[in-house]
Design a protein around this motif. Structure first.
Motif, PDB file in Angstrom:
ATOM      1  N   SER A 186      21.735 -75.956 -21.770  1.00 49.14           N
ATOM      2  CA  SER A 186      20.576 -76.523 -22.737  1.00 49.14           C
ATOM      3  C   SER A 186      19.829 -75.552 -22.549  1.00 49.14           C
ATOM      4  O   SER A 186      18.956 -75.261 -23.637  1.00 49.14           O
ATOM      5  N   ILE A 187      19.453 -74.126 -21.763  1.00 50.41           N
ATOM      6  CA  ILE A 187      18.900 -73.161 -21.543  1.00 50.41           C
ATOM      7  C   ILE A 187      19.099 -71.953 -22.778  1.00 50.41           C
ATOM      8  O   ILE A 187      18.234 -71.257 -22.830  1.00 50.41           O
ATOM      9  N   SER A 188      20.283 -72.541 -22.863  1.00 48.01           N
ATOM     10  CA  SER A 188      20.825 -71.890 -24.757  1.00 48.01           C
ATOM     11  C   SER A 188      20.264 -71.836 -25.424  1.00 48.01           C
ATOM     12  O   SER A 188      19.966 -71.326 -26.150  1.00 48.01           O
ATOM     13  N   VAL A 189      20.039 -73.531 -25.493  1.00 45.40           N
ATOM     14  CA  VAL A 189      20.365 -73.889 -27.464  1.00 45.40           C
ATOM     15  C   VAL A 189      18.689 -74.246 -27.767  1.00 45.40           C
ATOM     16  O   VAL A 189      17.708 -74.271 -27.885  1.00 45.40           O
ATOM     17  N   GLU A 190      17.685 -73.413 -26.030  1.00 40.53           N
ATOM     18  CA  GLU A 190      16.795 -74.236 -25.992  1.00 40.53           C
ATOM     19  C   GLU A 190      16.069 -72.396 -26.227  1.00 40.53           C
ATOM     20  O   GLU A 190      15.333 -72.846 -27.383  1.00 40.53           O
ATOM     21  N   PHE A 191      16.309 -71.663 -25.939  1.00 42.08           N
ATOM     22  CA  PHE A 191      16.551 -70.177 -26.465  1.00 42.08           C
ATOM     23  C   PHE A 191      16.133 -69.752 -28.067  1.00 42.08           C
ATOM     24  O   PHE A 191      15.312 -69.389 -28.690  1.00 42.08           O
ATOM     25  N   TRP A 192      17.283 -70.705 -28.772  1.00 40.46           N
ATOM     26  CA  TRP A 192      17.739 -70.462 -29.878  1.00 40.46           C
ATOM     27  C   TRP A 192      16.461 -70.879 -30.862  1.00 40.46           C
ATOM     28  O   TRP A 192      16.187 -71.232 -31.797  1.00 40.46           O
ATOM     29  N   THR A 193      16.468 -72.575 -30.036  1.00 38.95           N
ATOM     30  CA  THR A 193      15.213 -73.334 -30.626  1.00 38.95           C
ATOM     31  C   THR A 193      14.097 -73.028 -30.791  1.00 38.95           C
ATOM     32  O   THR A 193      13.454 -73.396 -32.149  1.00 38.95           O
ATOM     33  N   TYR A 194      13.864 -71.822 -29.682  1.00 39.88           N
ATOM     34  CA  TYR A 194      12.447 -71.353 -29.841  1.00 39.88           C
ATOM     35  C   TYR A 194      12.602 -70.417 -31.091  1.00 39.88           C
ATOM     36  O   TYR A 194      11.147 -70.465 -31.591  1.00 39.88           O
ATOM     37  N   LEU A 195      13.560 -70.331 -31.199  1.00 40.09           N
ATOM     38  CA  LEU A 195      13.383 -68.928 -32.731  1.00 40.09           C
ATOM     39  C   LEU A 195      13.579 -69.538 -33.943  1.00 40.09           C
ATOM     40  O   LEU A 195      12.510 -68.961 -35.553  1.00 40.09           O
ATOM     41  N   ILE A 196      13.842 -70.336 -33.362  1.00 42.95           N
ATOM     42  CA  ILE A 196      13.903 -71.679 -35.482  1.00 42.95           C
ATOM     43  C   ILE A 196      12.616 -72.326 -35.606  1.00 42.95           C
ATOM     44  O   ILE A 196      12.183 -72.068 -35.607  1.00 42.95           O
ATOM     45  N   PHE A 197      11.898 -72.870 -34.566  1.00 40.51           N
ATOM     46  CA  PHE A 197      10.237 -73.201 -34.612  1.00 40.51           C
ATOM     47  C   PHE A 197       9.406 -71.505 -34.990  1.00 40.51           C
ATOM     48  O   PHE A 197       9.103 -72.110 -35.820  1.00 40.51           O
ATOM     49  N   ALA A 198       9.782 -70.339 -33.984  1.00 39.89           N
ATOM     50  CA  ALA A 198       9.135 -69.188 -35.027  1.00 39.89           C
ATOM     51  C   ALA A 198       9.505 -68.903 -36.257  1.00 39.89           C
ATOM     52  O   ALA A 198       8.275 -68.980 -36.614  1.00 39.89           O
ATOM     53  N   LEU A 199      10.150 -69.346 -36.569  1.00 43.65           N
ATOM     54  CA  LEU A 199      10.245 -68.871 -38.199  1.00 43.65           C
ATOM     55  C   LEU A 199      10.088 -69.348 -39.396  1.00 43.65           C
ATOM     56  O   LEU A 199       9.267 -69.027 -39.931  1.00 43.65           O
ATOM     57  N   THR A 200      10.560 -71.380 -38.741  1.00 46.21           N
ATOM     58  CA  THR A 200       9.702 -71.764 -39.888  1.00 46.21           C
ATOM     59  C   THR A 200       8.523 -72.270 -39.324  1.00 46.21           C
ATOM     60  O   THR A 200       7.488 -72.232 -40.500  1.00 46.21           O
ATOM     61  N   MET A 201       7.464 -72.460 -38.365  1.00 43.80           N
ATOM     62  CA  MET A 201       6.269 -72.701 -38.231  1.00 43.80           C
ATOM     63  C   MET A 201       5.449 -71.392 -38.545  1.00 43.80           C
ATOM     64  O   MET A 201       4.208 -71.927 -38.898  1.00 43.80           O
ATOM     65  N   GLY A 202       5.865 -70.415 -38.287  1.00 45.34           N
ATOM     66  CA  GLY A 202       5.144 -69.390 -38.155  1.00 45.34           C
ATOM     67  C   GLY A 202       5.470 -68.275 -39.028  1.00 45.34           C
ATOM     68  O   GLY A 202       4.687 -68.105 -40.422  1.00 45.34           O
ATOM     69  N   LEU A 203       6.666 -67.437 -39.453  1.00 49.07           N
ATOM     70  CA  LEU A 203       6.495 -66.623 -39.943  1.00 49.07           C
ATOM     71  C   LEU A 203       6.142 -67.366 -41.964  1.00 49.07           C
ATOM     72  O   LEU A 203       6.263 -67.346 -42.893  1.00 49.07           O
ATOM     73  N   THR A 229      25.968 -85.319 -25.757  1.00 51.78           N
ATOM     74  CA  THR A 229      26.697 -84.714 -27.061  1.00 51.78           C
ATOM     75  C   THR A 229      28.303 -83.852 -26.830  1.00 51.78           C
ATOM     76  O   THR A 229      27.742 -83.233 -25.588  1.00 51.78           O
ATOM     77  N   ASP A 230      28.941 -84.037 -27.332  1.00 47.81           N
ATOM     78  CA  ASP A 230      29.334 -82.299 -27.654  1.00 47.81           C
ATOM     79  C   ASP A 230      29.024 -80.751 -27.763  1.00 47.81           C
ATOM     80  O   ASP A 230      28.065 -80.776 -28.107  1.00 47.81           O
ATOM     81  N   PRO A 231      29.307 -80.087 -26.483  1.00 51.18           N
ATOM     82  CA  PRO A 231      28.882 -78.689 -26.751  1.00 51.18           C
ATOM     83  C   PRO A 231      28.232 -78.479 -27.750  1.00 51.18           C
ATOM     84  O   PRO A 231      27.622 -77.870 -28.378  1.00 51.18           O
ATOM     85  N   ILE A 232      29.507 -78.525 -28.570  1.00 50.15           N
ATOM     86  CA  ILE A 232      29.312 -78.071 -29.630  1.00 50.15           C
ATOM     87  C   ILE A 232      27.421 -78.211 -31.407  1.00 50.15           C
ATOM     88  O   ILE A 232      27.550 -77.681 -32.054  1.00 50.15           O
ATOM     89  N   PHE A 233      27.655 -79.426 -30.683  1.00 50.37           N
ATOM     90  CA  PHE A 233      26.530 -80.421 -30.815  1.00 50.37           C
ATOM     91  C   PHE A 233      25.027 -80.247 -30.380  1.00 50.37           C
ATOM     92  O   PHE A 233      24.131 -80.589 -30.484  1.00 50.37           O
ATOM     93  N   ALA A 234      25.046 -79.389 -29.368  1.00 47.98           N
ATOM     94  CA  ALA A 234      23.888 -79.694 -28.364  1.00 47.98           C
ATOM     95  C   ALA A 234      23.388 -78.728 -28.980  1.00 47.98           C
ATOM     96  O   ALA A 234      21.774 -79.457 -29.032  1.00 47.98           O
ATOM     97  N   ILE A 235      23.136 -77.613 -29.853  1.00 49.65           N
ATOM     98  CA  ILE A 235      21.526 -76.987 -30.510  1.00 49.65           C
ATOM     99  C   ILE A 235      21.008 -78.396 -31.572  1.00 49.65           C
ATOM    100  O   ILE A 235      19.608 -78.523 -31.356  1.00 49.65           O
ATOM    101  N   ILE A 236      21.997 -79.412 -32.055  1.00 55.32           N
ATOM    102  CA  ILE A 236      21.337 -80.064 -33.123  1.00 55.32           C
ATOM    103  C   ILE A 236      20.696 -81.195 -32.173  1.00 55.32           C
ATOM    104  O   ILE A 236      19.268 -81.259 -32.616  1.00 55.32           O
TER     105      ILE A 236
END
Length: 371
Positions: free
Chosen positions: A146-163, A192-199
């Motif tokens: 969960s730490i790994s998918v949250e880290f990359w979700t931070y980036l998605i947030f920063a790119l979409t809501m920020g840039l 979920t299966d690990p592969i869908f965890a980031i979703i």
């Protein structure tokens, strides 16, 4: 200062959630863990995602408008998550080495043989915070997915809501899109299966981010009955809906609960209860609780199996679990939980906290637990 005080109640909820996840993984047959609420404790991970989205949006929604600000934000999140993650990863690498030596000397092979699931590819994925994104089967410190998918979700947030400077209502669009994918691929289940965890993370995180925009609209007089009712409903929903396709309804309920609790007036008994210093401290060390409890659980299991010669049996889900009497299992669960709190105090003090001030690599102004 007012904002920090206001969020102390949320800090306590984070601590309760982390403790529920820990007890969920302590499968000793205790009445503390063998109940529907704790059996569905994996849903507390989604609570973490929603709460992270809420807090991040509250603090950073208007502070990510340039590439430099996005890079600074992501660097801060990295130093918040990575030091303790790396520490626990190395501990589990040591455990795999111990298992290998034991297997070579005794000929006894564990249920998960050394370096089979926790192999080189799993180590590299963990090292680069990709374990919840690329692995089909998790190894080493399994909760860290969960730490790994949250880290990359931070980036998605920063790119979409920020840039891209999307308005906050687009958070609801992203959450809705992720929900559709979960319904299509997983039938609405959140385990979920690990592969869908980031979703799964995107769904809950962006619900929380959108909920941050509702925070100022909640009438303060209505917050107390809303919060009390929502907290009660969360317990009942986890108890009754966990393990079913209706799990997907939990993150919206978590978002509502977080908004209500964050809106509590200072003089209410519920807020005073949630801001009890021990509960707040539990929230402060919750990240350590989450990442260290598997280590403590492994140690306790080895002591019971090989030190006290406690027999094992195969559970209905195929896992090998210890055969303990109800009373002894409860004592073991309490002892393991206490050991987690001690370990968490130490890892927070000596691993997490130094990096909050930027030591030793100069990552200054690293976000606090609420940032």
């Amino acid at each position: 200062m007012a904002k920090k005080s206001k969020l102390l109640a949320l800090e306590s909820l984070r601590g309760f959630a982390a403790l529920a996840v820990a007890v969920h993984h302590f499968r000793y047959g205790s009445m503390l863990s063998e109940n529907a609420f704790i059996r569905h404790g994996y849903l507390m991970v989604d609570f973490f995602f929603v709460l992270s989205g809420f807090v991040i949006a509250l603090n950073y929604a208007n502070r990510l408008s340039t590439p430099a600000e996005v890079a600074s934000f992501q660097r801060r999140r990295f130093w918040r998550l990575y030091p303790l993650h790396l520490f626990t990863l190395l501990i589990f690498l040591g455990i795999e080495c111990l298992k290998y030596v034991f297997e070579q000397r005794t000929g006894i092979v564990s249920n998960n043989p050394a370096f089979v699931v926790s192999d080189a590819s799993a180590f590299l994925a963990n090292l680069f915070l990709l374990q919840g994104v690329v692995l089909n089967e998790l190894g080493f410190n399994i909760p860290s997915w969960s730490i790994s998918v949250e880290f990359w979700t931070y980036l998605i947030f920063a790119l979409t809501m920020g840039l891209l400077r999307l308005e906050m209502r687009w958070c609801l669009v992203l959450a809705g899109g992720a929900a559709i994918v979960l319904l299509a691929l997983e039938g609405g289940r959140l385990e979920t299966d690990p592969i869908f965890a980031i979703i799964r993370c995107v769904f809950s995180f962006f619900l929380g981010a959108w909920a941050a925009s509702l925070h100022v609209r909640v009438p303060r007089k209505a917050a107390t009955p809303m919060a009390a009712g929502a907290l009660a409903l969360v317990i009942l929903a986890i108890w009754g809906l966990g393990g079913t396709r209706a799990e997907i309804l939990l993150p919206p309920l978590f978002a509502l609960t977080i908004v209500a609790v964050a809106s509590l007036e200072a003089d209410t008994s519920l807020r005073r209860f949630l801001e009890w210093p021990f509960f707040v401290w539990l929230g402060t060390v919750s990240y350590s609780v989450y990442l260290t409890h598997s280590i403590v659980g492994w140690v306790v299991t080895q002591v019971l199996r090989f030190g006290l010669k406690v027999p094992t049996h195969v559970a209905a889900d195929g896992d090998t679990v210890l055969a303990l009497g109800q009373g002894f299992a409860t004592l073991v669960t309490l002892a393991a939980t206490a050991a987690v709190l001690v370990a968490s105090y130490l890892t927070y003090r000596f691993i997490e906290k130094p990096f909050l001030s930027g030591w030793p690599f100069g990552a200054r102004a690293v976000a606090s637990r609420n940032g």
